[in-house]
Write a protein that holds these residues in place. Structure first.
Motif, PDB file in Angstrom:
ATOM      1  N   UNK A  21     -24.880 -25.813 -59.282  1.00  5.98           N
ATOM      2  CA  UNK A  21     -26.320 -25.544 -59.395  1.00  5.98           C
ATOM      3  C   UNK A  21     -26.617 -24.660 -60.617  1.00  5.98           C
ATOM      4  N   UNK A  22     -25.709 -23.716 -60.908  1.00  6.82           N
ATOM      5  CA  UNK A  22     -25.887 -22.863 -62.083  1.00  6.82           C
ATOM      6  C   UNK A  22     -25.768 -23.688 -63.369  1.00  6.82           C
ATOM      7  N   UNK A  23     -24.784 -24.603 -63.397  1.00  5.87           N
ATOM      8  CA  UNK A  23     -24.569 -25.411 -64.599  1.00  5.87           C
ATOM      9  C   UNK A  23     -25.763 -26.342 -64.865  1.00  5.87           C
ATOM     10  N   UNK A  24     -26.371 -26.890 -63.816  1.00  8.52           N
ATOM     11  CA  UNK A  24     -27.518 -27.788 -63.981  1.00  8.52           C
ATOM     12  C   UNK A  24     -28.697 -27.063 -64.615  1.00  8.52           C
ATOM     13  N   UNK A  25     -28.790 -25.747 -64.369  1.00 11.41           N
ATOM     14  CA  UNK A  25     -29.913 -24.965 -64.892  1.00 11.41           C
ATOM     15  C   UNK A  25     -29.597 -24.372 -66.266  1.00 11.41           C
ATOM     16  N   UNK A  26     -28.480 -24.791 -66.867  1.00 15.27           N
ATOM     17  CA  UNK A  26     -28.075 -24.224 -68.158  1.00 15.27           C
ATOM     18  C   UNK A  26     -28.977 -24.626 -69.306  1.00 15.27           C
ATOM     19  N   UNK A  27     -28.666 -24.094 -70.493  1.00 16.61           N
ATOM     20  CA  UNK A  27     -29.494 -24.305 -71.685  1.00 16.61           C
ATOM     21  C   UNK A  27     -28.763 -25.265 -72.628  1.00 16.61           C
ATOM     22  N   UNK A  28     -29.460 -26.333 -73.049  1.00 19.57           N
ATOM     23  CA  UNK A  28     -28.891 -27.263 -74.031  1.00 19.57           C
ATOM     24  C   UNK A  28     -28.851 -26.605 -75.404  1.00 19.57           C
ATOM     25  N   UNK A  29     -27.787 -26.903 -76.177  1.00 13.21           N
ATOM     26  CA  UNK A  29     -27.718 -26.393 -77.550  1.00 13.21           C
ATOM     27  C   UNK A  29     -27.479 -27.542 -78.524  1.00 13.21           C
ATOM     28  N   UNK A  63      -7.894 -21.356 -54.226  1.00 14.39           N
ATOM     29  CA  UNK A  63      -8.293 -22.737 -54.423  1.00 14.39           C
ATOM     30  C   UNK A  63      -9.734 -22.800 -54.903  1.00 14.39           C
ATOM     31  N   UNK A  64     -10.035 -23.825 -55.696  1.00 12.30           N
ATOM     32  CA  UNK A  64     -11.420 -24.089 -56.055  1.00 12.30           C
ATOM     33  C   UNK A  64     -12.013 -24.882 -54.899  1.00 12.30           C
ATOM     34  N   UNK A  65     -12.665 -24.200 -53.979  1.00 12.42           N
ATOM     35  CA  UNK A  65     -13.186 -24.849 -52.779  1.00 12.42           C
ATOM     36  C   UNK A  65     -14.548 -25.466 -53.056  1.00 12.42           C
ATOM     37  N   UNK A  66     -15.015 -26.289 -52.108  1.00 16.11           N
ATOM     38  CA  UNK A  66     -16.342 -26.883 -52.238  1.00 16.11           C
ATOM     39  C   UNK A  66     -17.423 -25.808 -52.343  1.00 16.11           C
ATOM     40  N   UNK A  67     -17.203 -24.673 -51.663  1.00 17.40           N
ATOM     41  CA  UNK A  67     -18.195 -23.602 -51.695  1.00 17.40           C
ATOM     42  C   UNK A  67     -18.411 -23.108 -53.124  1.00 17.40           C
ATOM     43  N   UNK A  68     -17.306 -22.767 -53.837  1.00 20.46           N
ATOM     44  CA  UNK A  68     -17.436 -22.290 -55.208  1.00 20.46           C
ATOM     45  C   UNK A  68     -17.957 -23.396 -56.125  1.00 20.46           C
ATOM     46  N   UNK A  69     -17.457 -24.619 -55.912  1.00 21.41           N
ATOM     47  CA  UNK A  69     -17.858 -25.737 -56.751  1.00 21.41           C
ATOM     48  C   UNK A  69     -19.353 -25.997 -56.658  1.00 21.41           C
ATOM     49  N   UNK A  70     -19.887 -26.017 -55.436  1.00 21.60           N
ATOM     50  CA  UNK A  70     -21.297 -26.330 -55.234  1.00 21.60           C
ATOM     51  C   UNK A  70     -22.201 -25.253 -55.807  1.00 21.60           C
ATOM     52  N   UNK A  71     -21.856 -23.979 -55.585  1.00 26.55           N
ATOM     53  CA  UNK A  71     -22.700 -22.898 -56.092  1.00 26.55           C
ATOM     54  C   UNK A  71     -22.698 -22.880 -57.619  1.00 26.55           C
ATOM     55  N   UNK A  72     -21.544 -23.138 -58.235  1.00 25.81           N
ATOM     56  CA  UNK A  72     -21.477 -23.159 -59.697  1.00 25.81           C
ATOM     57  C   UNK A  72     -22.202 -24.383 -60.252  1.00 25.81           C
TER      58      UNK A  72
END
Length: 319
Positions: free
Chosen positions: A311-319, A300-309
């Protein structure tokens, strides 16, 4: 001034379960129930968590009656996303060359037609640079005709639809030429801004030697993930086992004591090779039992995986 906290919290728990809110805010279900029944006043930590996780203004939640009904518009999902997923050519997910060629990539575009239909287009690649080039190109498109043209210039082009429920996003994609279809499901976060992406499950057809049904995790992000492929690879793992060996270790220590330390009929009557065979058989039994108990029947896509990812997506690079 009226306090609308309980009214708004009741609406939120109808849209999302108390357990879901507890997981998201780090607050216990019993505390949330006490807030609903006015047994306790809400803690500042809970209000801050609502603001952080759901984008809800603390002042508005306390002093205005809010509307949490599902949005009729899909405008917050309109945009272009880079996609990361495992290369599914290998049988049963076997990987023989470490991380090399393990990740595949794609670009999914969600767009609105003039008749207010919300549609999707997608193209998939084995090469990250090709996916980045297409993402940059479609981000410059001024209308859906240009966007579709950019996708069609490349092979492996899919078209489809998108719709949402209170808690999920559903994307259907179809490639007529290859007779391939895929169905992607993400969690639908209760955010007020544009959707930035997430971790979802995709059911598709593996493109290896045998075109077999395949289920795996998939990452979709508006920004390029500013991480090495190894970290993205780890985010896409179905799961990992947390195995407690305490009982088995105690049993093996007890067996070893009876074999080699204590004076008893078992230790006297068995020779060295027999003792070794008994211990070996017990280890094999324990190992088989543990492996069987921890085989992944589903993930399952749990809240744990969702939350950690997230934060990674927010720090991504705009193109």
């Amino acid at each position: 001034m009226d306090n609308y906290f309980q009214t708004n919290l009741k609406k939120l728990t109808k849209l999302y379960s108390q357990r879901y809110l507890a997981d998201k805010t780090g607050c216990s279900q019993s505390s949330i129930n006490n807030y609903l029944t006015k047994t306790n006043e809400p803690s500042m930590q809970f209000l801050i968590a609502l603001n952080r996780e759901f984008g809800i203004s603390i002042d508005d939640f306390l002093f205005k009656e809010l509307d949490f009904s599902p949005k009729s518009s899909l405008d917050s999902f309109v945009g272009n996303y880079i996609v990361y997923y495992y290369n599914n050519n290998s049988y049963k997910g076997e990987v023989h060359n470490n991380l090399q060629n393990t990740l595949n990539y794609g670009v999914i575009s969600v767009y609105k037609e003039k008749d207010y239909k919300y549609l999707t287009a997608a193209t998939f690649f084995k090469n990250k640079e090709e996916a980045i080039r297409l993402l940059k190109a479609v981000n410059k498109c001024e209308n859906s005709d240009e966007l579709i043209k950019k996708h069609k210039e490349l092979n492996n082009f899919y078209t489809g639809t998108i719709h949402t429920s209170n808690q999920n996003i559903f994307i259907y994609l179809d490639n007529v030429e290859s007779e391939d279809e895929s169905f992607i499901i993400f969690n639908n976060p209760p955010a007020s801004g544009n959707y930035i992406g997430g971790l979802g499950t995709v059911n598709t057809v593996a493109r290896g030697r045998e075109h077999n049904p395949c289920v795996q995790f998939l990452i979709m992000s508006r920004k390029l993930i500013d991480k090495v492929d190894g970290e993205i690879y780890n985010c896409l793992q179905l799961d990992y086992s947390v195995i407690n060996l305490e009982n088995q270790v105690v049993d093996l220590i007890d067996l070893f004591k009876r074999m080699y330390i204590e004076e008893n009929e078992l230790s006297k009557n068995l020779n060295e090779s027999q003792k070794q065979a008994v211990i070996e058989n017990n280890i094999k039994f324990f190992f088989s039992e543990i492996v069987e108990a921890n085989m992944f029947r589903f993930a399952k896509v749990s809240n744990r995986e969702d939350d950690s990812l997230y934060r990674i997506l927010k720090e991504g690079i705009d193109v």
